[in-house]
Design a protein around this motif. Sequence first.
Motif, PDB file in Angstrom:
ATOM      1  N   ALA A  60      41.492  26.301  71.901  1.00  0.00           N
ATOM      2  CA  ALA A  60      42.644  25.796  72.649  1.00  0.00           C
ATOM      3  C   ALA A  60      43.578  26.899  73.112  1.00  0.00           C
ATOM      4  CB  ALA A  60      43.420  24.803  71.782  1.00  0.00           C
ATOM      5  N   GLN A  61      43.289  28.148  72.717  1.00  0.00           N
ATOM      6  CA  GLN A  61      44.104  29.306  73.087  1.00  0.00           C
ATOM      7  C   GLN A  61      45.566  29.112  72.664  1.00  0.00           C
ATOM      8  OE1 GLN A  61      43.151  29.747  77.338  1.00  0.00           O
ATOM      9  NE2 GLN A  61      41.700  31.353  76.789  1.00  0.00           N
ATOM     10  N   LEU A  62      45.738  28.812  71.375  1.00  0.00           N
ATOM     11  CA  LEU A  62      47.056  28.600  70.808  1.00  0.00           C
ATOM     12  C   LEU A  62      47.354  29.660  69.756  1.00  0.00           C
ATOM     13  CD1 LEU A  62      46.865  24.718  70.455  1.00  0.00           C
ATOM     14  CD2 LEU A  62      48.179  26.000  72.161  1.00  0.00           C
ATOM     15  N   GLU A  63      48.633  29.835  69.452  1.00  0.00           N
ATOM     16  CA  GLU A  63      49.041  30.889  68.516  1.00  0.00           C
ATOM     17  C   GLU A  63      49.887  30.369  67.360  1.00  0.00           C
ATOM     18  OE1 GLU A  63      51.085  33.678  70.961  1.00  0.00           O
ATOM     19  OE2 GLU A  63      49.246  34.484  71.870  1.00  0.00           O
TER      20      GLU A  63
ATOM     21  N   GLU B 282      46.859  33.193  54.223  1.00  0.00           N
ATOM     22  CA  GLU B 282      46.099  34.443  54.265  1.00  0.00           C
ATOM     23  C   GLU B 282      45.436  34.637  55.628  1.00  0.00           C
ATOM     24  OE1 GLU B 282      44.389  37.983  53.604  1.00  0.00           O
ATOM     25  OE2 GLU B 282      45.924  37.002  52.385  1.00  0.00           O
ATOM     26  N   ARG B 283      44.865  33.567  56.172  1.00  0.00           N
ATOM     27  CA  ARG B 283      44.232  33.673  57.491  1.00  0.00           C
ATOM     28  C   ARG B 283      45.276  33.900  58.578  1.00  0.00           C
ATOM     29  NH1 ARG B 283      38.718  31.723  58.006  1.00  0.00           N
ATOM     30  NH2 ARG B 283      37.876  31.321  55.923  1.00  0.00           N
ATOM     31  N   ALA B 284      46.467  33.340  58.403  1.00  0.00           N
ATOM     32  CA  ALA B 284      47.537  33.582  59.379  1.00  0.00           C
ATOM     33  C   ALA B 284      47.942  35.050  59.379  1.00  0.00           C
ATOM     34  CB  ALA B 284      48.736  32.691  59.071  1.00  0.00           C
ATOM     35  N   ARG B 285      48.012  35.656  58.175  1.00  0.00           N
ATOM     36  CA  ARG B 285      48.343  37.084  58.099  1.00  0.00           C
ATOM     37  C   ARG B 285      47.269  37.931  58.776  1.00  0.00           C
ATOM     38  NH1 ARG B 285      50.356  35.483  52.944  1.00  0.00           N
ATOM     39  NH2 ARG B 285      48.316  35.857  51.977  1.00  0.00           N
ATOM     40  N   ARG B 286      46.010  37.599  58.528  1.00  0.00           N
ATOM     41  CA  ARG B 286      44.914  38.378  59.121  1.00  0.00           C
ATOM     42  C   ARG B 286      44.765  38.111  60.609  1.00  0.00           C
ATOM     43  NH1 ARG B 286      41.306  36.396  54.925  1.00  0.00           N
ATOM     44  NH2 ARG B 286      40.115  35.534  56.637  1.00  0.00           N
ATOM     45  N   GLY B 287      44.952  36.849  60.990  1.00  0.00           N
ATOM     46  CA  GLY B 287      44.698  36.477  62.377  1.00  0.00           C
ATOM     47  C   GLY B 287      45.892  36.587  63.289  1.00  0.00           C
TER      48      GLY B 287
END
Length: 352
Positions: A269-272, A292-297
Amino acid sequence: MNPSACAAGLRPGPILGIETSCDETAAAIYCGERGLLAHCLYSQVKLHAQYGGVVPELASRDHVRRINGLIRAALADAGVQAGELGGIAYTAGPGLIGALMVGAAVASGMASALGVPLIPVHHMEAHLLAPMLEDPAPAFPFLALLVSGGHTMLVAVRGHGVYELLGESLDDAVGEAFDKTAKLLGLPYPGGPHLARLAEQGRAGRFHFPRPMTDRPGLEFSFSGLKTAVLTALPADADAQTRADLALAFEEAVTDTLAIKVERALQAAQLERVIVAGGVGANRRLREKLAERARRGGFALYFPRLAFCTDNAAMVAYTGWVRRRDGQMPGGALFTTPRWPLDSLTPPRSAA
């Protein structure tokens, strides 16, 4: 006051929200200028625990017993008189039809007596907008992971009322899978929180379960096979440690699956930004893995406070306020429905 509300001749004032979709009875007051003024909730968990699940008829009767007292308490906590209200919002669906009808009848009677708009609210839309009650609130657009006892959905939220369903469960909702697996492990109702607590005592690595539908493209979910995997792995004479190890392996499989699909949906969806809503959003392991995935991504992550993950009237009052502010109340008249597709909602005029 919003110009569209003025044009419609609507009286300004806070919104009373009423929630009776399942086994929580709740009332809340939301004001556009001052935010959430009060929220009161009564849980029926003890009532249904002896039956191992929600009994719809008992739920409806208990809503009748509790709702008027909760409304009075919310008005008192907010320092608002009933005559000052600018609208009555209630959960119209989806949910248990008898339970929904209790809230709808009370809301309709109050709206008629006070001469204010009656605002039917979609329960899932209210969950999607629950993080808007926090500070800071997420900006549009964002991806919503909606995880509850009855729903598992990934939704691209472009604005109020502008929702695109990206993927959902093909069978059990994630909360339902937690509860059924907890029952297999001999845990009491409601099973999800008990399973999460038991998993904290588990040893990692003893059992491993598949991450369903992550080995193929797409954003759909399937959790029914996981509870079967637990049943197959569960020895007849399982001791407490074995049950804890199984609980941990199950929780890891579920939360890994949700996290993987969230990252896929962000890319698709090309969202952030990601918000997590619904009762399973309170799960500690899910919060840790997504953080954790938010920090990495590099994506932003938002959760409502724990009290607003489960069913509540604060989110109903806020959603009703948004719909009233923008001059569009879905349905426009008293109705209830046990099934109500989220993508059938009409966007508010300001978003159309």
